[in-house]
Design a protein around this motif. Structure first.
Motif, PDB file in Angstrom:
ATOM      1  N   ILE A  82       0.822  -1.213   0.000  1.00 31.05           N
ATOM      2  CA  ILE A  82       0.000   0.000   0.000  1.00 31.05           C
ATOM      3  C   ILE A  82       0.852   1.258   0.000  1.00 31.05           C
ATOM      4  O   ILE A  82       1.712   1.447   0.858  1.00 31.05           O
ATOM      5  N   LYS A  83       0.581   2.140  -0.959  1.00 26.32           N
ATOM      6  CA  LYS A  83       1.295   3.406  -1.099  1.00 26.32           C
ATOM      7  C   LYS A  83       0.523   4.581  -0.506  1.00 26.32           C
ATOM      8  O   LYS A  83       1.110   5.495   0.067  1.00 26.32           O
ATOM      9  N   LYS A  84      -0.800   4.560  -0.680  1.00 21.19           N
ATOM     10  CA  LYS A  84      -1.636   5.660  -0.193  1.00 21.19           C
ATOM     11  C   LYS A  84      -2.954   5.106   0.335  1.00 21.19           C
ATOM     12  O   LYS A  84      -3.538   4.204  -0.282  1.00 21.19           O
ATOM     13  N   HIS A  85      -3.407   5.665   1.447  1.00 23.94           N
ATOM     14  CA  HIS A  85      -4.713   5.270   1.977  1.00 23.94           C
ATOM     15  C   HIS A  85      -5.368   6.460   2.661  1.00 23.94           C
ATOM     16  O   HIS A  85      -4.693   7.422   3.067  1.00 23.94           O
ATOM     17  N   GLU A  86      -6.673   6.387   2.774  1.00 22.53           N
ATOM     18  CA  GLU A  86      -7.453   7.429   3.448  1.00 22.53           C
ATOM     19  C   GLU A  86      -8.491   6.754   4.340  1.00 22.53           C
ATOM     20  O   GLU A  86      -8.897   5.616   4.097  1.00 22.53           O
ATOM     21  N   ILE A  87      -8.902   7.471   5.382  1.00 29.78           N
ATOM     22  CA  ILE A  87      -9.926   6.955   6.290  1.00 29.78           C
ATOM     23  C   ILE A  87     -11.058   7.969   6.381  1.00 29.78           C
ATOM     24  O   ILE A  87     -10.817   9.164   6.618  1.00 29.78           O
ATOM     25  N   TYR A  88     -12.274   7.474   6.199  1.00 31.58           N
ATOM     26  CA  TYR A  88     -13.467   8.319   6.241  1.00 31.58           C
ATOM     27  C   TYR A  88     -14.335   7.901   7.416  1.00 31.58           C
ATOM     28  O   TYR A  88     -14.610   6.716   7.616  1.00 31.58           O
ATOM     29  N   ILE A  89     -14.759   8.879   8.174  1.00 31.96           N
ATOM     30  CA  ILE A  89     -15.657   8.658   9.305  1.00 31.96           C
ATOM     31  C   ILE A  89     -17.019   9.245   8.949  1.00 31.96           C
ATOM     32  O   ILE A  89     -17.145  10.464   8.775  1.00 31.96           O
ATOM     33  N   ASP A  90     -18.009   8.387   8.789  1.00 27.24           N
ATOM     34  CA  ASP A  90     -19.348   8.828   8.366  1.00 27.24           C
ATOM     35  C   ASP A  90     -19.281   9.725   7.132  1.00 27.24           C
ATOM     36  O   ASP A  90     -19.954  10.758   7.039  1.00 27.24           O
ATOM     37  N   GLY A  91     -18.422   9.334   6.188  1.00 21.14           N
ATOM     38  CA  GLY A  91     -18.317  10.036   4.920  1.00 21.14           C
ATOM     39  C   GLY A  91     -17.342  11.193   4.907  1.00 21.14           C
ATOM     40  O   GLY A  91     -17.049  11.743   3.844  1.00 21.14           O
ATOM     41  N   LYS A  92     -16.823  11.580   6.054  1.00 25.45           N
ATOM     42  CA  LYS A  92     -15.893  12.704   6.133  1.00 25.45           C
ATOM     43  C   LYS A  92     -14.465  12.184   6.261  1.00 25.45           C
ATOM     44  O   LYS A  92     -14.167  11.348   7.115  1.00 25.45           O
ATOM     45  N   LYS A 132      -5.393  11.013   6.054  1.00 26.19           N
ATOM     46  CA  LYS A 132      -4.788  10.856   4.738  1.00 26.19           C
ATOM     47  C   LYS A 132      -3.370  10.350   4.962  1.00 26.19           C
ATOM     48  O   LYS A 132      -2.525  11.063   5.498  1.00 26.19           O
ATOM     49  N   GLY A 133      -3.105   9.093   4.601  1.00 28.09           N
ATOM     50  CA  GLY A 133      -1.822   8.490   4.896  1.00 28.09           C
ATOM     51  C   GLY A 133      -1.186   7.846   3.684  1.00 28.09           C
ATOM     52  O   GLY A 133      -1.772   7.776   2.605  1.00 28.09           O
ATOM     53  N   THR A 134       0.017   7.352   3.893  1.00 25.26           N
ATOM     54  CA  THR A 134       0.763   6.704   2.807  1.00 25.26           C
ATOM     55  C   THR A 134       0.897   5.207   3.114  1.00 25.26           C
ATOM     56  O   THR A 134      -0.054   4.470   2.996  1.00 25.26           O
ATOM     57  N   THR A 135       2.073   4.777   3.553  1.00 22.56           N
ATOM     58  CA  THR A 135       2.331   3.350   3.750  1.00 22.56           C
ATOM     59  C   THR A 135       1.625   2.799   4.999  1.00 22.56           C
ATOM     60  O   THR A 135       1.272   3.542   5.917  1.00 22.56           O
ATOM     61  N   ILE A 136       1.462   1.488   5.002  1.00 26.45           N
ATOM     62  CA  ILE A 136       0.902   0.772   6.155  1.00 26.45           C
ATOM     63  C   ILE A 136       1.917  -0.233   6.681  1.00 26.45           C
ATOM     64  O   ILE A 136       2.391  -0.130   7.792  1.00 26.45           O
ATOM     65  N   GLY A 137       2.275  -1.248   5.892  1.00 31.27           N
ATOM     66  CA  GLY A 137       3.238  -2.246   6.323  1.00 31.27           C
ATOM     67  C   GLY A 137       2.659  -3.170   7.379  1.00 31.27           C
ATOM     68  O   GLY A 137       1.452  -3.393   7.434  1.00 31.27           O
ATOM     69  N   TYR A 138       3.528  -3.710   8.241  1.00 30.39           N
ATOM     70  CA  TYR A 138       3.069  -4.664   9.249  1.00 30.39           C
ATOM     71  C   TYR A 138       2.012  -4.044  10.153  1.00 30.39           C
ATOM     72  O   TYR A 138       1.031  -4.693  10.500  1.00 30.39           O
TER      73      TYR A 138
END
Length: 495
Positions: free
Chosen positions: A424-434, A438-444
């Motif tokens: 994973i290079k980029k990820h985002e998290i939405y709480i109730d649509g908001k 905004k993040g990049t790597t995850i890894g272990y």
């Protein structure tokens, strides 16, 4: 009746044709996706799952109140009359450490074991009338407690006269390395420190020769240095990895001891050809060796370090220095107990469990459970995972929906199935649509501690924006951290 009869015969013929058309070796079970190289070794995977490792800086510096010894110290100053390695291991076990690394020789050149290649060691100290062996007591105590051991052997030696004479010193160092790796049983990590004073004699270390001997003598060991080959330095001694942190780097472009590689080591390289995950080394006190004037870091600082090391795809190597008596100080022991209790309090309960979970798609379709979203809530954080069925321009997502009471948390945990590569290079998290993260790597393991404080929500969606191949999410957690008080928030529930 004729039509029905004809249909039955036709269906029978069709099924027979299908049976002959589909080879008997074809299975309906969905296969896992191909790995994305490079991959971790079995020893690297075991190392990563430890999450916490203890460091013990101990030697003549403990008695001179210094950090870097001169090499001219009289061995007679080393006399830890109450040394008890069993106490060290009790502290380690009670605090959740499964591996402990001891400084067998620091830059001052004083050896904590009776090396036959020098008299600058415990043999010339009054401790146990010169018959003691700290390394042996360390190993024996660890074995009783079921704790693995690691050893630190400083390449820079300020005492030995051979230092500065390339071949002679490299032979001397290699001889001591062989002593440590043949006398004391299984060693899980060997630590090569790249530190060297600016006024030190010019000296080339035969790292590749050393590494080859290490692997020959200890097949299941991990070698740590600035640039691996198995574990790399994170680039600082604060215990902080980069917010982007890849386990992969290109080792061929690195030279151990070069300051210019710090930034590269901190973030890693998505195009790296070598799996060399980072280790975050930091001391529980301001210094690495014990000093009477110093106190352990507060719990809040240790938790910050945890989130920025373990929570950023690293292993945390926490130094806890024994004092002049030869014991881990009670103040440090108490702080470690608080630290362990805090981690257990935060992460022992996954608030995502028992709620509805769904995903944008899953490999093999929804009729198979091999790669379904429910896998992210089981106890297997390596080989059980959710992965989507196909590529999507809009990204892949997995979503947790709470019941009518909703979800209340302030930490989000995401883990990848790194056994098949970091993706994973980029990820985002939405709480109730908001969008909240905004993040990049995850890894272990990636931990997001929410800056706004506690969130009360109905839906939490993790969106994978960019990935090297299909993403493999092995675990997701929602947690409550009662110790987290971000600036401008009293941890009151946010709507």
């Amino acid at each position: 009746m004729a039509k029905v009869y004809w249909f039955s015969i036709s269906a029978f013929v069709f099924l027979q044709l299908v049976e002959f058309a589909v080879p008997r070796w074809v299975s309906t079970t969905t296969t896992p996706p191909l790995p994305i190289l490079p991959l971790p070794s079995a020893t690297q995977l075991k190392w990563q799952q430890r999450e916490l490792i203890m460091f013990l800086h101990f030697g003549v510096n403990t008695f001179t109140d210094s950090e870097w010894g001169t090499g001219q110290e009289d061995p007679s100053i080393f006399n830890p009359t109450g040394l008890n390695a069993h106490q060290w291991m009790d502290v380690a076990a009670n605090s959740g450490f499964s591996l402990v690394i001891l400084t067998a020789k620091h830059h001052d050149g004083f050896c904590l074991w009776p090396s036959k290649y020098t008299d600058h060691s415990v043999t010339c100290s009054p401790w146990k009338d010169g018959n003691g062996d700290v390394v042996q007591e360390f190993v024996d105590a660890a074995k009783i407690r079921g704790i693995d051991i690691g050893l630190y052997l400083s390449p820079w030696d300020r005492h030995d006269k051979r230092y500065g004479h390339e071949v002679e010193y490299n032979e001397y160092y290699l001889a001591q390395l062989q002593e440590l790796l043949t006398r004391y049983g299984s060693v899980q990590e060997i630590w090569f420190d790249g530190a060297k004073g600016s006024n030190a004699p010019s000296m080339s270390y035969y790292f590749q020769d050393w590494f080859s001997i290490v692997k020959e003598l200890q097949g299941s060991i991990n070698i740590f240095s600035d640039a691996g080959p198995d574990v790399r330095w994170v680039g600082d001694e604060n215990g902080y990895a980069g917010s982007t942190c890849w386990s992969t780097i290109n080792r061929t472009s690195l030279r151990i001891g070069e300051g210019s590689i710090v930034s590269y080591l901190n973030t890693g390289d998505p195009k790296g050809t070598d799996w060399v995950p980072p280790e975050c080394d930091v001391s529980i006190r301001p210094g690495w060796f014990w000093h009477k004037s110093q106190k352990p870091k507060p719990l809040s600082q240790l938790l910050n370090i945890y989130y920025n090391s373990v929570g950023r795809n690293c292993v945390l190597l926490l130094n806890v220095p024994p004092n002049t008596t030869g014991l881990i100080s009670e103040t440090d022991n108490r702080r470690l107990g608080e630290f362990r209790k805090a981690i257990d309090t935060i992460f022992s309960i996954n608030l995502a469990e028992g709620n509805t979970i769904k995903a944008s798609s899953q490999r093999g379709g929804r009729k198979t459970a091999e790669f379904g979203p429910e896998n992210v809530l089981d106890d297997d954080h390596l080989w059980s995972y959710w992965t989507p069925e196909d590529d999507s321009k809009d990204g892949h997502w997995i979503e947790i929906t709470g019941n009518e009471k909703g979800l209340e948390f302030n930490v989000i945990r995401i883990q990848e199935a790194i056994g098949l590569g970091q993706r994973i290079k980029k990820h985002e998290i939405y709480i109730d649509g908001k969008q909240l993260v905004k993040g990049t790597t995850i890894g272990y393991k990636r931990l997001h501690r929410l800056e706004g404080g506690v969130v009360h929500a109905r839906r939490v969606r993790i969106l994978i924006k960019e990935s090297r191949g299909p993403p493999l999410i092995s675990s997701v957690g929602l947690h409550f951290d009662p110790f987290w008080h971000p600036k401008g928030s009293s941890n009151k529930t946010l709507v």
